[in-house]
Design an enzyme around this catalytic site. Structure first.
Site, PDB file in Angstrom:
ATOM      1  N   HIS A 146       0.843  -1.197   0.000  1.00 12.28           N
ATOM      2  CA  HIS A 146       0.000   0.000   0.000  1.00 12.28           C
ATOM      3  C   HIS A 146       0.873   1.239   0.000  1.00 12.28           C
ATOM      4  CE1 HIS A 146       0.842  -0.989   4.220  1.00 12.28           C
ATOM      5  NE2 HIS A 146       0.797   0.309   4.463  1.00 12.28           N
ATOM      6  N   CYS A 160       2.114   3.405  11.746  1.00 12.83           N
ATOM      7  CA  CYS A 160       3.048   2.890  10.748  1.00 12.83           C
ATOM      8  C   CYS A 160       3.362   4.011   9.762  1.00 12.83           C
ATOM      9  CB  CYS A 160       2.472   1.673  10.027  1.00 12.83           C
ATOM     10  SG  CYS A 160       1.075   2.038   8.928  1.00 12.83           S
TER      11      CYS A 160
END
Length: 730
Positions: free
Chosen positions: A65, A235
């Site tokens: 992603h 993250c």
């Protein structure tokens, strides 16, 4: 979510054998639908994200992603591989691959839905359904959560907690203690209505605060209530791992009978946990690959600090670890840096949202540099001061200890400490400039920032040059990052291109354009300080005292402190510079010592919590930790802050008039032997403490009695009270 994934974005027979090929195959489907405008540019962004941390997860899942300017709208593509593809997971290849593409400026609503999907990947029923589905349309519908009901009247999406209806945090049920509340959950199975919870765990604080707000924290301890954990997950992209880690921790908490409330610091922003929830927690888990914002909120509790993937793969182990730390009494240190670094975290870790004004951003960038510089100031300054104390004031003329060192001579040890401190001081300006640039442009700003800071020392531009170099370096890097770069060059940008170009530009500007004027300004300021005498010096001392006590470790306090340390951060500081350092430290000690004295003399004006804080304030104030007065200032700012400023101004002015000097940048009363005119220096501190304490007592005495500010007993202990409340400014 219906527009994020369609049957055209599903490949149930993904034939790719590498993660790069898999990403390309799924990305080509996005290009065909017009969701991605530049295939190679998008794949380069996916690869850059993959290089930061593998996106494979235990359980056969791969989630490549990224956020990319080549994405026109948030899009999700799904592929299923029979052979499996290696995405770096510990347990082997992945057969379920989700390619998540988010625009660089994706709105919060879309990102929240993508994040909810990430949470559902931790649900075994959901992933099992994806492995058994045999039609692309059905797979897309399953992911969207909108396929028709099954024979038993439920839907597969319901059984799998489909993303569109999922994301409710365990916090909504966990804070209810041992009694499940309606609409929340208890144990491992959610109660009826649990699906109506929050769409994302970032809203957990509101639900989780209910227990704390109703006083359940005091209702019982030990076996009377479950163990409570607060966690933060984050993250680099803030789309997938952040929320998967949150879901994993919440699931593990339910299985272990532990209450877990998670603050997800993701791309959709984050909502801070209620302070009451944090205060009631028995332990903290940080699962992150980027800095935790406002980390100092969690200080003083048993803490496990790990990467985000650890929370996904072994959440139960982390919970066991933090419970073990709590049993052993292992806690993180509360912020003890005082006036020198009161943030607890660097400002770059606490950088605010995109709506900040330029002034706020500039302050954040400057504080980033100062916060990283201060440890060098403290270590170097104290070592130099100890060198003078051991070897005498001629120690600065001693030869290098590399050439002459006698183990049995005190002068040699003094010279050693002095020279080590001098080396530490040599890093001040480069570190200042480097981390100002870091605050602006993250890691790419470090190299040009350090180079510019070193040049500032070379041309004698000092701290002013360091400030300018840091801002220029950060600006140059930000400008370079906005230039469209061919995909073939993107891999070498952070390692070669950005450091090379930015360092060259910063070096040219510092050497040729602005360096000489800044060096002249630095020399003029130094000459002005050296010429301060009489009334001018006293007024400067009063001004610095006011600044030190204005925000108790905040930006104004840091400006005064940095101004003082800049003067002594040289091999042979002037007498005026050492007087300024002495005045600044003395004024910074006043607020906590005054609050401690006030709570001792007139305890009935303070509630029980404040009287306990007053005891700790004696030690904090004596150690030059101005933040010891923050609890009092936060509870009653209109009385405490003005009183502190008056006392600080008195102390600063007296210190300057007495001619007290200080070579060490920190230490409080513990460096009194290193102070010039130590007796009068202590008199100046005592005078300011008495003034502030008297003003606080008078101002508090003029207000109406505060509920909970119970009267102290004859022995000085607080008398019983039905309940206590924090005093508020009238």
């Amino acid at each position: 979510m219906s527009d994020m994934i369609t049957a055209d974005l599903v490949d149930l027979d993904l034939s790719a054998d590498t993660k790069e090929a898999a990403a390309r195959a799924l990305a080509e489907r996005m290009v065909a639908l017009g969701r991605v405008t530049d295939l190679e540019g998008f794949l380069a962004d996916v690869a850059a994200r993959e290089a930061q941390m593998p996106t494979g997860l235990d359980g056969g899942i791969g989630i490549p992603h990224c956020r990319s300017e080549h994405v026109t709208e948030p899009t999700l593509a799904f592929g299923r591989s029979a052979a499996g593809i290696d995405f770096g997971a510990a347990d082997g290849p992945a057969d379920l691959i989700f390619l998540i593409a988010a625009p660089a400026g994706a709105d919060d609503a879309h990102l929240t839905i993508l994040s909810s999907l990430a949470r559902q990947l931790m649900n075994a029923e959901f992933t099992d359904a994806l492995r058994s589905v045999d039609d692309a349309s059905a797979a897309a519908a399953l992911i969207r959560g909108d396929e028709p009901p099954t024979a038993d009247g439920s839907t597969a999406a319901d059984a799998a907690k489909a993303p569109a209806a999922a994301g409710s945090s365990s916090a909504s049920g966990s804070e209810s203690g041992s009694e499940p509340a309606s609409g929340s959950g208890s144990g491992s199975e959610p109660a009826s209505g649990s699906g109506s919870g929050s769409a994302d765990s970032v809203t957990a604080p509101a639900a989780a605060s209910a227990g704390a707000a109703t006083g359940t924290d005091d209702a019982g301890t030990g076996a009377d209530r479950p163990f409570r954990i607060v966690a933060v997950t984050s993250c680099p992209t803030g789309i997938a791992h952040t929320y998967m880690a949150a879901e994993s921790l919440e699931n593990a908490g339910r299985e272990a009978g532990v209450e877990v409330v998670v603050e997800t610091q993701g791309s959709a922003g984050f909502t801070r946990l209620d302070p009451a929830v944090i205060a009631a927690a028995d332990g903290v888990i940080f699962a992150h690959d980027v800095p935790v914002r406002e980390k100092d909120r969690f200080a003083g509790k048993p803490t496990v600090d790990t990467g985000v993937k650890a929370a996904i793969n072994r959440a139960a182990d982390l919970i066991t670890e933090v419970r073990g730390k709590a049993e052993r009494g292992e806690v993180t240190a509360t912020d003890g840096s005082g006036a020198t670094d009161g943030s607890g975290t660097s400002p770059v870790e606490r950088a605010g949202g995109p709506g900040e004004g330029y002034g706020t951003k500039l302050r954040t960038w400057l504080m980033s540099g100062v916060s990283y510089m201060v440890p060098f100031v403290a270590a170097g300054g104290l070592l130099i001061a100890l060198g003078f104390a051991i070897g005498g004031y001629e120690i600065n003329e001693a030869p290098s200890v590399m050439d002459h060192f006698v183990w049995t001579q005190a002068a040699s040890w003094g010279a050693l400490l002095f020279q080590i401190g001098g080396v530490a001081f040599g890093f001040l300006v480069p570190v200042l400039a480097g981390y100002i640039a870091y605050g602006m442009a993250d890691r790419p700003g470090l190299v040009p920032g350090f180079v510019g800071g070193a040049i500032s020392l070379t041309i004698s531009a000092g701290f002013l040059g360091g400030l300018a170099a840091g801002l220029i370096a950060g600006g140059v890097v930000l400008a370079i990052q906005k230039v469209r770069i061919p995909a073939a060059l993107r891999g070498i940008m952070p390692v070669v291109v950005i450091p090379l170009i930015s360092s060259a530009v910063v070096g040219f500007l510092m050497f040729v354009v602005i360096g000489k004027p800044i060096a002249s300004a630095q020399k003029a300021m130094t000459d002005w300080l050296n010429g301060l005498t009489g009334a001018n010096a006293i007024l400067l001392g009063a001004l610095l005292g006011l600044m030190m006590c204005f925000d108790l470790g905040g930006p104004v306090n840091k400006v005064a402190y940095t101004f003082a340390t800049a003067g002594i951060a040289v091999a042979n500081p002037s007498d005026s510079a050492m007087k300024i350092m002495a005045a600044v430290m003395a004024a910074g000690m006043v607020p906590p010592l005054a609050m401690a004295l006030a709570t001792t003399v007139r305890g009935k004006l303070f509630n029980r919590t404040e009287r306990e804080n007053g005891k700790a304030a004696w030690v904090l104030g004596a150690s030059f930790i101005s933040e010891g007065a923050i609890p009092f200032a936060a509870a009653d700012p209109l009385r405490v802050i003005p009183a502190s400023m008056v006392g600080g101004a008195v102390t600063g002015a007296l210190s300057m008039s007495f001619g007290a000097t200080l070579r060490a940048p920190h230490g409080g009363i513990f460096v009194v032997p290193l102070i010039g005119n130590p007796f009068l220096y202590l008199v100046a501190i005592a005078a300011g403490v008495c003034v502030t304490a008297a003003l606080v007592i008078v101002l508090k005495g003029l207000r109406k009695p505060v509920t909970g500010a119970d009267t102290a007993g004859p022995d000085g202990t607080p008398a019983p009270s039905a309940r206590e409340e924090q005093p508020v400014a009238a």
